[in-house]
Design a protein around this motif. Structure first.
Motif, PDB file in Angstrom:
ATOM      1  N   PRO A  11      58.285  48.186  25.746  1.00  0.00           N
ATOM      2  CA  PRO A  11      56.946  47.746  25.400  1.00  0.00           C
ATOM      3  C   PRO A  11      56.093  48.889  24.888  1.00  0.00           C
ATOM      4  O   PRO A  11      56.251  50.032  25.299  1.00  0.00           O
ATOM      5  CB  PRO A  11      56.397  47.206  26.734  1.00  0.00           C
ATOM      6  CG  PRO A  11      57.597  46.968  27.585  1.00  0.00           C
ATOM      7  CD  PRO A  11      58.602  47.977  27.152  1.00  0.00           C
ATOM      8  N   GLU A  15      50.936  46.535  25.296  1.00  0.00           N
ATOM      9  CA  GLU A  15      51.413  45.518  26.222  1.00  0.00           C
ATOM     10  C   GLU A  15      51.377  45.990  27.671  1.00  0.00           C
ATOM     11  O   GLU A  15      51.868  45.326  28.551  1.00  0.00           O
ATOM     12  CB  GLU A  15      52.851  45.124  25.883  1.00  0.00           C
ATOM     13  CG  GLU A  15      52.984  44.303  24.616  1.00  0.00           C
ATOM     14  CD  GLU A  15      52.962  45.154  23.381  1.00  0.00           C
ATOM     15  OE1 GLU A  15      52.268  44.793  22.421  1.00  0.00           O
ATOM     16  OE2 GLU A  15      53.607  46.199  23.378  1.00  0.00           O
ATOM     17  N   TRP A  78      58.523  36.030  22.780  1.00  0.00           N
ATOM     18  CA  TRP A  78      59.019  37.214  23.473  1.00  0.00           C
ATOM     19  C   TRP A  78      58.585  37.156  24.936  1.00  0.00           C
ATOM     20  O   TRP A  78      57.487  36.689  25.247  1.00  0.00           O
ATOM     21  CB  TRP A  78      58.447  38.490  22.866  1.00  0.00           C
ATOM     22  CG  TRP A  78      58.893  38.808  21.473  1.00  0.00           C
ATOM     23  CD1 TRP A  78      58.615  38.122  20.328  1.00  0.00           C
ATOM     24  CD2 TRP A  78      59.677  39.934  21.081  1.00  0.00           C
ATOM     25  NE1 TRP A  78      59.181  38.743  19.249  1.00  0.00           N
ATOM     26  CE2 TRP A  78      59.835  39.862  19.673  1.00  0.00           C
ATOM     27  CE3 TRP A  78      60.251  41.001  21.766  1.00  0.00           C
ATOM     28  CZ2 TRP A  78      60.551  40.816  18.959  1.00  0.00           C
ATOM     29  CZ3 TRP A  78      60.961  41.961  21.051  1.00  0.00           C
ATOM     30  CH2 TRP A  78      61.115  41.853  19.664  1.00  0.00           C
ATOM     31  N   VAL A  80      57.535  39.818  27.660  1.00  0.00           N
ATOM     32  CA  VAL A  80      57.110  41.217  27.604  1.00  0.00           C
ATOM     33  C   VAL A  80      56.448  41.605  28.917  1.00  0.00           C
ATOM     34  O   VAL A  80      55.648  40.848  29.478  1.00  0.00           O
ATOM     35  CB  VAL A  80      56.114  41.443  26.448  1.00  0.00           C
ATOM     36  CG1 VAL A  80      55.611  42.887  26.434  1.00  0.00           C
ATOM     37  CG2 VAL A  80      56.762  41.101  25.112  1.00  0.00           C
ATOM     38  N   SER A  81      56.807  42.772  29.405  1.00  0.00           N
ATOM     39  CA  SER A  81      56.152  43.340  30.585  1.00  0.00           C
ATOM     40  C   SER A  81      56.013  44.846  30.350  1.00  0.00           C
ATOM     41  O   SER A  81      56.518  45.371  29.347  1.00  0.00           O
ATOM     42  CB  SER A  81      56.989  43.076  31.839  1.00  0.00           C
ATOM     43  OG  SER A  81      58.019  44.041  31.981  1.00  0.00           O
ATOM     44  N   GLU A  85      60.913  44.329  27.162  1.00  0.00           N
ATOM     45  CA  GLU A  85      60.545  43.220  26.282  1.00  0.00           C
ATOM     46  C   GLU A  85      61.811  42.625  25.677  1.00  0.00           C
ATOM     47  O   GLU A  85      62.744  43.346  25.323  1.00  0.00           O
ATOM     48  CB  GLU A  85      59.576  43.671  25.194  1.00  0.00           C
ATOM     49  CG  GLU A  85      60.077  44.784  24.305  1.00  0.00           C
ATOM     50  CD  GLU A  85      59.007  45.244  23.326  1.00  0.00           C
ATOM     51  OE1 GLU A  85      59.390  45.708  22.233  1.00  0.00           O
ATOM     52  OE2 GLU A  85      57.826  45.161  23.659  1.00  0.00           O
ATOM     53  N   PRO A 121      56.511  39.336  33.647  1.00  0.00           N
ATOM     54  CA  PRO A 121      56.465  39.225  32.187  1.00  0.00           C
ATOM     55  C   PRO A 121      55.427  38.217  31.719  1.00  0.00           C
ATOM     56  O   PRO A 121      55.016  37.320  32.452  1.00  0.00           O
ATOM     57  CB  PRO A 121      57.872  38.750  31.836  1.00  0.00           C
ATOM     58  CG  PRO A 121      58.274  37.910  33.019  1.00  0.00           C
ATOM     59  CD  PRO A 121      57.648  38.573  34.224  1.00  0.00           C
ATOM     60  N   GLN A 124      54.804  36.105  24.703  1.00  0.00           N
ATOM     61  CA  GLN A 124      54.047  36.537  23.535  1.00  0.00           C
ATOM     62  C   GLN A 124      54.645  35.924  22.269  1.00  0.00           C
ATOM     63  O   GLN A 124      55.863  35.750  22.157  1.00  0.00           O
ATOM     64  CB  GLN A 124      54.012  38.064  23.445  1.00  0.00           C
ATOM     65  CG  GLN A 124      53.314  38.698  24.635  1.00  0.00           C
ATOM     66  CD  GLN A 124      53.026  40.167  24.423  1.00  0.00           C
ATOM     67  OE1 GLN A 124      53.053  40.671  23.311  1.00  0.00           O
ATOM     68  NE2 GLN A 124      52.746  40.869  25.508  1.00  0.00           N
TER      69      GLN A 124
END
Length: 464
Positions: A11, A15, A78, A80-81, A85, A121, A124
Motif C-alpha cells: 500500500p 492508504e 481491491w 487494501v490495508s 493490497e 482491509p 477500494q
C-alpha cells in the motif's frame, strides 16, 4: 496460485488509514463501504454479501456511480490495508477474502503479529493493473477520466510515482488549472500557492530545507522555488479545443494522464522487498535496503523506497526471472538481465528478498501471457520490406533511445545494485571478473528483436 491469486502489493501512503468496508452483516443484507481514489465513500446495501462475487459487486458500484460499461475493464475492486493490497479477480468473493485476511498477511508479509491482529482491509475501486495505457486515451467519459486522474494524482503526491522536478511542476500546474480555473494575472500569487502547495506538489518539494542540507540530499530546492516553478508552469497551461462529447475538464484530465504515461511505473502493481546493499568500508559490510517492485504490462521496475528513484528498469524482453519459496529457502524473486563490467558483457542476477516473491513471479508471467495474446509475434517473412543482400551483414539491432534527462529519477542506477555477475566456461558456472554466457532460468519471453539473449565467451576469458 489458489484463491489468493491476483495482483497484490504494497500500500502507498494514501492508504495508510484503518477503514472498515463491512459495517454490518445480517442474515440477508449488509451495508458495504467502497472507497474511491479521492477518499469518497460509496455506501452500498447488498444482498447475500458472503457469497457475492467481485464481478457482481463491481456492477453495483458502476450502477451507483452511473459509469459506462467500459468501466468494467478500466477499474477493479481491491482489498487494501496498511500491510497488503490485493486486486480481486471477478470470481473472488470479497467477504470471504476479508475473513481470510490474517492468513494472507502471515503468508505474504513480515508484519509483527500485533500489527497483523489489528489490521483490517477496505474495499477500494481503483485502476485495473491489466488495462493497457493506450486504451486510456480512447476514453471520453468525464467521470471515468476523473477517477483515473484522482488516483494518478494521489500516487504522484505521495511519491509512489517518483517524478523529476520539472514533471512535478507540469503535473501540479494541471492540478492548479482543474482546481483554480484558468490562470489570471496576479491570481494566484506564489504566496497564496505556498499555503496549499502540498495539494499540487509532492511533500519533499514543499519542505523548507537549509541550502547545505538540500545540496547534500540532492533533492531540495531553494526557498520559494517550488511555488515559483509551479506558478510559471500554471501560466503556460493552455485550454485545448474540446472534441466531440468532451468537456474542458475532460481535456485536462486526459492531459494529466498522458503526462503520467511518460512514467514507466504508471498503472503498476507495487510490492515490498529488499535488496543487498553494496559492500562498504574496510570490512565490506553490506546489509539490505528496502525497495518497491513495480510490475505492469510493460515490465518491471525496482525503486529505492527511501531515495525515491529507479534502481533498475526492465521490459519483459530484457529479463529472465524465477522465484524461490519460503519452503525451499528465503523467499526471493530473481531477476536476470544483460549487463557489462569493464566493457565486458556479463549476466547479472539481482535478488529481491520478499515474501511476495510468488505473487510477483505470477504477475510477471500473466502480464507476458496477456501481451502475447493481444499482440502475437509478427511473421518473419511478409514478402515485403527491405531485405539483406547475399553476403552482407544484417542490420544492427535497434537501440533504445536515450532518456531525455540522464539524471532523471526514472533512469536505472545499476551501479547502486549489488548483483551477482557470472559466466559459463563450458564446464561449470562460475562467478567471474565478469563475463556472460548462459541463463540460469528457463522462464523468459520468447526470442525476438531486442530480447534477452546469451553471449558466448571468448577463449581468453579471465575468471576469478
Amino acid at each position: 496460485m489458489d484463491e489468493t491469486e491476483g495482483s497484490a502489493g504494497q500500500p502507498g501512503p494514501a492508504e495508510r488509514s484503518q477503514r472498515s468496508s463491512v459495517s454490518s452483516v445480517g442474515a440477508r443484507a449488509a451495508d458495504v463501504l467502497v472507497y474511491l481514489a479521492d477518499d469518497t465513500v460509496v455506501p452500498l446495501a447488498v444482498e447475500n454479501l458472503p457469497t457475492l462475487s467481485a464481478h457482481e459487486l463491481h456492477r453495483v458500484v458502476r450502477d451507483v456511480l452511473q459509469l459506462p460499461d467500459t468501466a468494467l475493464e478500466v477499474f477493479a475492486l481491491w482489498l487494501v490495508s496498511p500491510l497488503l493490497e490485493v486486486q480481486l479477480k471477478p470470481r473472488h468473493q470479497p467477504y470471504k477474502l476479508g475473513r481470510q485476511w490474517t492468513e494472507l498477511l502471515l503468508r505474504f508479509t513480515d508484519a509483527p503479529h500485533e500489527d497483523v491482529a489489528m489490521d483490517e482491509p477496505s474495499l477500494q475501486f481503483r485502476r485495473n493493473v491489466f488495462f493497457p495505457k493506450r486504451r486510456e486515451l480512447q476514453i471520453r467519459d468525464e467521470e471515468v477520466l476523473r477517477l483515473l486522474y484522482e488516483e494518478a494524482k494521489a500516487n504522484v503526491l505521495t511519491v509512489r510515482y517518483p517524478c523529476d522536478l520539472e514533471d512535478c511542476e507540469a503535473l501540479g500546474a494541471l492540478v492548479c488549472r482543474l482546481q483554480l480555473g484558468p490562470y489570471q494575472p496576479g491570481q494566484p500569487t506564489s504566496g497564496s500557492l505556498r499555503e496549499k502547495l502540498d495539494s499540487f506538489l509532492p511533500a519533499h518539494l514543499c519542505r523548507r530545507s537549509p541550502r547545505l542540507f538540500a545540496a547534500l540530499r540532492g533533492r531540495g530546492t531553494k526557498a520559494g522555488a517550488g511555488e515559483q516553478g509551479l506558478l510559471k508552469a500554471y501560466q503556460e497551461v493552455k485550454d485545448m479545443v474540446c472534441g466531440e462529447h468532451e468537456t474542458p475538464l475532460s481535456t485536462h484530465y486526459r492531459a494529466y494522464l498522458l503526462k503520467c504515461h511518460e512514467l514507466p511505473f504508471y498503472g503498476c502493481a507495487f510490492f515490498h522487498g529488499e535488496v543487498d546493499k553494496l559492500p562498504q568500508g574496510f570490512l565490506h559490510r553490506g546489509g539490505r535496503k528496502p525497495v518497491t517492485v513495480a510490475i505492469s504490462l510493460e515490465g518491471v521496475h525496482v525503486i529505492d523506497s527511501r531515495e525515491k528513484h529507479v534502481l533498475l528498469g526492465l521490459s519483459f524482453q530484457e529479463l529472465s526471472w524465477d522465484h524461490t519459496s519460503p519452503e525451499e529457502e528465503e523467499a526471493v524473486l530473481w531477476l536476470e538481465f544483460d549487463g557489462e563490467s569493464e566493457g565486458t558483457p556479463v549476466n547479472k542476477l539481482l535478488k529481491v528478498y520478499s515474501k511476495q516473491a510468488e505473487l510477483m513471479s505470477s504477475l510477471i508471467e500473466y502480464c507476458i501471457e496477456l501481451n502475447q495474446a493481444v499482440e502475437p509475434p509478427a511473421p518473419q517473412d511478409l514478402g515485403s520490406g527491405p531485405t539483406t543482400a547475399p553476403g552482407s551483414s544484417p542490420p544492427p539491432p535497434q537501440q533504445r533511445p536515450k532518456l531525455r534527462r540522464q539524471g532523471s529519477v526514472v533512469c536505472s542506477r545499476i551501479q547502486h545494485l549489488a548483483t551477482i555477475d557470472y559466466v559459463d566456461d563450458g564446464k561449470e558456472i562460475k562467478r567471474v571478473k565478469p563475463k556472460r554466457t548462459t541463463s540460469f532460468f528457463s522462464r523468459q519471453l520468447s526470442s525476438g528483436p531486442g530480447s534477452y539473449s546469451v553471449v558466448q565467451t571468448a577463449d581468453s576469458l579471465e575468471q576469478g
